[in-house]
Design an enzyme around this catalytic site. Sequence first.
Site, PDB file in Angstrom:
ATOM      1  CG  ASP A 166      15.221 -11.626  19.187  1.00 17.97           C
ATOM      2  OD1 ASP A 166      15.649 -10.495  18.893  1.00 17.97           O
ATOM      3  OD2 ASP A 166      14.075 -11.823  19.656  1.00 17.97           O
TER       4      ASP A 166
ATOM      5  CB  THR B 262      14.292   0.964  25.674  1.00 16.98           C
ATOM      6  OG1 THR B 262      14.904   1.646  24.555  1.00 16.98           O
ATOM      7  CG2 THR B 262      15.345   0.135  26.369  1.00 16.98           C
TER       8      THR B 262
ATOM      9  CB  THR C 106      18.044   4.503  23.591  1.00 21.27           C
ATOM     10  OG1 THR C 106      18.765   4.395  22.370  1.00 21.27           O
ATOM     11  CG2 THR C 106      17.964   5.956  24.024  1.00 21.27           C
TER      12      THR C 106
ATOM     13  CG  PHE D 243      25.332   7.699  18.248  1.00 19.59           C
ATOM     14  CD1 PHE D 243      24.515   8.522  19.013  1.00 19.59           C
ATOM     15  CD2 PHE D 243      26.499   7.223  18.813  1.00 19.59           C
ATOM     16  CE1 PHE D 243      24.867   8.877  20.313  1.00 19.59           C
ATOM     17  CE2 PHE D 243      26.863   7.563  20.104  1.00 19.59           C
ATOM     18  CZ  PHE D 243      26.051   8.391  20.854  1.00 19.59           C
ATOM     19  CG  LEU D 244      22.033   1.821  14.063  1.00 19.26           C
ATOM     20  CD1 LEU D 244      20.722   1.853  13.286  1.00 19.26           C
ATOM     21  CD2 LEU D 244      22.533   0.402  14.107  1.00 19.26           C
TER      22      LEU D 244
ATOM     23  N   GLY E  83       8.277  19.884   7.199  1.00 18.65           N
ATOM     24  CA  GLY E  83       7.356  18.873   6.676  1.00 18.65           C
ATOM     25  C   GLY E  83       6.522  18.272   7.787  1.00 18.65           C
TER      26      GLY E  83
ATOM     27  CB  CYS F  82      14.868   6.406  17.827  1.00 22.88           C
ATOM     28  SG  CYS F  82      15.596   4.753  17.699  1.00 22.88           S
TER      29      CYS F  82
HETATM   30  N1  LIG Z   1      16.435   1.212  15.435  1.00 26.19           N
HETATM   31  C1  LIG Z   1      17.342   2.164  15.500  1.00 26.19           C
HETATM   32  O1  LIG Z   1      17.591   2.886  14.525  1.00 26.19           O
HETATM   33  C2  LIG Z   1      18.101   2.412  16.768  1.00 26.19           C
HETATM   34  C3  LIG Z   1      19.220   3.262  16.745  1.00 26.19           C
HETATM   35  C4  LIG Z   1      19.900   3.508  17.931  1.00 26.19           C
HETATM   36  C5  LIG Z   1      19.457   2.955  19.116  1.00 26.19           C
HETATM   37  N2  LIG Z   1      18.356   2.159  19.111  1.00 26.19           N
HETATM   38  C6  LIG Z   1      17.926   1.580  20.385  1.00 26.19           C
HETATM   39  O2  LIG Z   1      18.237   0.204  20.345  1.00 26.19           O
HETATM   40  C7  LIG Z   1      17.274  -0.557  21.074  1.00 26.19           C
HETATM   41  C8  LIG Z   1      16.682  -1.624  20.163  1.00 26.19           C
HETATM   42  O3  LIG Z   1      15.980  -0.966  19.115  1.00 26.19           O
HETATM   43  P1  LIG Z   1      15.492  -1.755  17.818  1.00 26.19           P
HETATM   44  O4  LIG Z   1      14.999  -0.715  16.888  1.00 26.19           O
HETATM   45  O5  LIG Z   1      16.536  -2.715  17.365  1.00 26.19           O
HETATM   46  O6  LIG Z   1      14.260  -2.566  18.467  1.00 26.19           O
HETATM   47  P2  LIG Z   1      13.532  -3.870  17.880  1.00 26.19           P
HETATM   48  O7  LIG Z   1      12.197  -3.888  18.523  1.00 26.19           O
HETATM   49  O8  LIG Z   1      13.656  -3.906  16.406  1.00 26.19           O
HETATM   50  O9  LIG Z   1      14.406  -5.080  18.444  1.00 26.19           O
HETATM   51  C9  LIG Z   1      14.418  -5.503  19.780  1.00 26.19           C
HETATM   52  C10 LIG Z   1      14.637  -7.011  19.788  1.00 26.19           C
HETATM   53  O10 LIG Z   1      14.871  -7.455  21.125  1.00 26.19           O
HETATM   54  C11 LIG Z   1      14.265  -8.736  21.269  1.00 26.19           C
HETATM   55  N3  LIG Z   1      14.093  -9.026  22.709  1.00 26.19           N
HETATM   56  C12 LIG Z   1      13.158  -8.546  23.564  1.00 26.19           C
HETATM   57  N4  LIG Z   1      13.361  -9.046  24.790  1.00 26.19           N
HETATM   58  C13 LIG Z   1      14.438  -9.855  24.716  1.00 26.19           C
HETATM   59  C14 LIG Z   1      15.153 -10.636  25.655  1.00 26.19           C
HETATM   60  N5  LIG Z   1      14.793 -10.663  26.949  1.00 26.19           N
HETATM   61  N6  LIG Z   1      16.219 -11.345  25.232  1.00 26.19           N
HETATM   62  C15 LIG Z   1      16.591 -11.299  23.940  1.00 26.19           C
HETATM   63  N7  LIG Z   1      15.967 -10.587  22.995  1.00 26.19           N
HETATM   64  C16 LIG Z   1      14.907  -9.859  23.380  1.00 26.19           C
HETATM   65  C17 LIG Z   1      12.963  -8.598  20.501  1.00 26.19           C
HETATM   66  O11 LIG Z   1      12.428  -9.863  20.161  1.00 26.19           O
HETATM   67  C18 LIG Z   1      13.440  -7.811  19.274  1.00 26.19           C
HETATM   68  O12 LIG Z   1      13.854  -8.663  18.228  1.00 26.19           O
HETATM   69  C19 LIG Z   1      16.281   0.475  21.612  1.00 26.19           C
HETATM   70  O13 LIG Z   1      16.657   0.863  22.887  1.00 26.19           O
HETATM   71  C20 LIG Z   1      16.432   1.628  20.640  1.00 26.19           C
HETATM   72  O14 LIG Z   1      16.041   2.856  21.217  1.00 26.19           O
HETATM   73  C21 LIG Z   1      17.694   1.858  17.971  1.00 26.19           C
END
Ligand SMILES: NC(=O)c1ccc[n+]([C@@H]2O[C@H](COP(=O)([O-])OP(=O)(O)OC[C@H]3O[C@@H](n4cnc5c(N)ncnc54)[C@H](O)[C@@H]3O)[C@@H](O)[C@H]2O)c1
Length: 441
Positions: A36, A92, A128, A158-159, A262, A269
């Site tokens: 990260d 994203t 995503t 899809f988690l 609700g 997301c």
């Molecule tokens: N959270 C969910 O439940 C979930 C489920 C399915 C899909 N997604 C998708 O997964 C993706 C991530 O979501 P999230 O909830 O984990 O986001 P998040 O914001 O919790 O995590 C993103 C991470 O990426 C890091 N980051 C940013 N730029 C970076 C780079 N250039 N190099 C390395 N690390 C970098 C950030 O520091 C952060 O820790 C999104 O596209 C989201 O839509 C999320």
Amino acid sequence: MSSVDPLRLAVIGTGYLGATHAVCMAHLGHEVVALDVDESKVARLAAGDVPFFEPGLDELLRKVLETGRLRFTTSYQDVAESADVHFICVGTPQVKDGYAADLRYVEAAFGGLAPLLRRPALVVGKSTVPAGTAARMAELVRERSGNDQVEVAWNPEFLREGFAVDDTLRPDRLVFGVASAWAEQQLRLTYARAIEDGCPVVVTDFATAELVKVAANSFLATKISFINAMAEVCEVVHADVTKLSEALGYDERIGRRFLHPGLGFGGGCLPKDIRAFMARAEELGVDQALAFLKDVDDINKRRRARTVELGRELVGSFAGARVCVLGAAFKPNSDDIRDSPALDVAAAIQRQGASVVVYDPAAVDNARVMYPELEYAETALDAARGADLVLLLTEWTEFRQMDPEVLGAAVAARRLVDGRNALQPTSWRAAGWTYRALGRP
Ligand SMILES: NC(=O)c1ccc[n+]([C@@H]2O[C@H](COP(=O)([O-])OP(=O)(O)OC[C@H]3O[C@@H](n4cnc5c(N)ncnc54)[C@H](O)[C@@H]3O)[C@@H](O)[C@H]2O)c1
């Protein structure tokens, strides 16, 4: 664990998705290096401390750290040299000035990794993204790596937060957007355990893989907004949307899930994904096909406004009122407050002159950073002390199990808005509470 041929994996971006993916892949037997750009996040994870709330993840992280199969880094050079399959899990979010997805982190991750890849490698997008991104990233990687043994694939995730560990170890389906049999094989090896356990695999092109994720979220959001639209109608004809939903849910073609009326959806997301989908559809000239998503989004926002209104009806005016808000996370079993309906409502009430005290079992620390203007309490009872009105806005089990008499002894007036239709109105009314909820008399 014997069925897994260990691969050398990298996970780039260790937020909710990436940290869970890294820990679970190491648990399954793979050698994982996770990166990260946020040094403090990396330091905490390396020390066995998950920087967010996700049931079971802390314990599993500590367990896999002991095996030596998982380590953390901030160096792209390190991951490029250490892994063969790289999962891109960066955020994203929605752009500041529109509906589209902000792809700068995805571009930085693919673009930063590509020139460092000197061996055959598969770079797998899990974030995503709008349709067309994977093809663009494949082009970017080809240009920047100058290495024709580097390929891109897309493997949407899809988690569900709150169930992330289980969903990652036992996914209900796997989608592989690939351009070659070799890429498919790498993903089949990565997920060998789940596939052996019978998890269905859909192998497809890039654009379909990207669309599966946004289509799934659009469907879920639509189902929630459908029942909330019915709630709006119920409010006018004095019908009960919870009974309506129960009766609809017995129809197997409709089903009960995501049909709970609700305060509606929020989080990192659903809202941003449906908006990014609309924005992409407009660019592609198929905006009419997704015009309904604007209604889905609007219905969802109206529930927040209606909840504020219900509260105001109960107290007459918010000016000078003391208001207790139970819930800050966008849903229970999470500390995620991104686009949280609960905090949105709390802040709107505060703007109308009330002093709002918020309690949440997991999300208070995050809420404090984003909404410093609100007050926070350590327990539900502390938040309720002296309140003229209580609003239940995130349906944690702790709130569902509250005793109306115990809470009633703390407040100044027994007035309650159940924003999640989580409580039994009869028992609250029997205890002298004025109980109001969305979509029911
Ligand atoms: N959270 C969910 O439940 C979930 C489920 C399915 C899909 N997604 C998708 O997964 C993706 C991530 O979501 P999230 O909830 O984990 O986001 P998040 O914001 O919790 O995590 C993103 C991470 O990426 C890091 N980051 C940013 N730029 C970076 C780079 N250039 N190099 C390395 N690390 C970098 C950030 O520091 C952060 O820790 C999104 O596209 C989201 O839509 C999320």
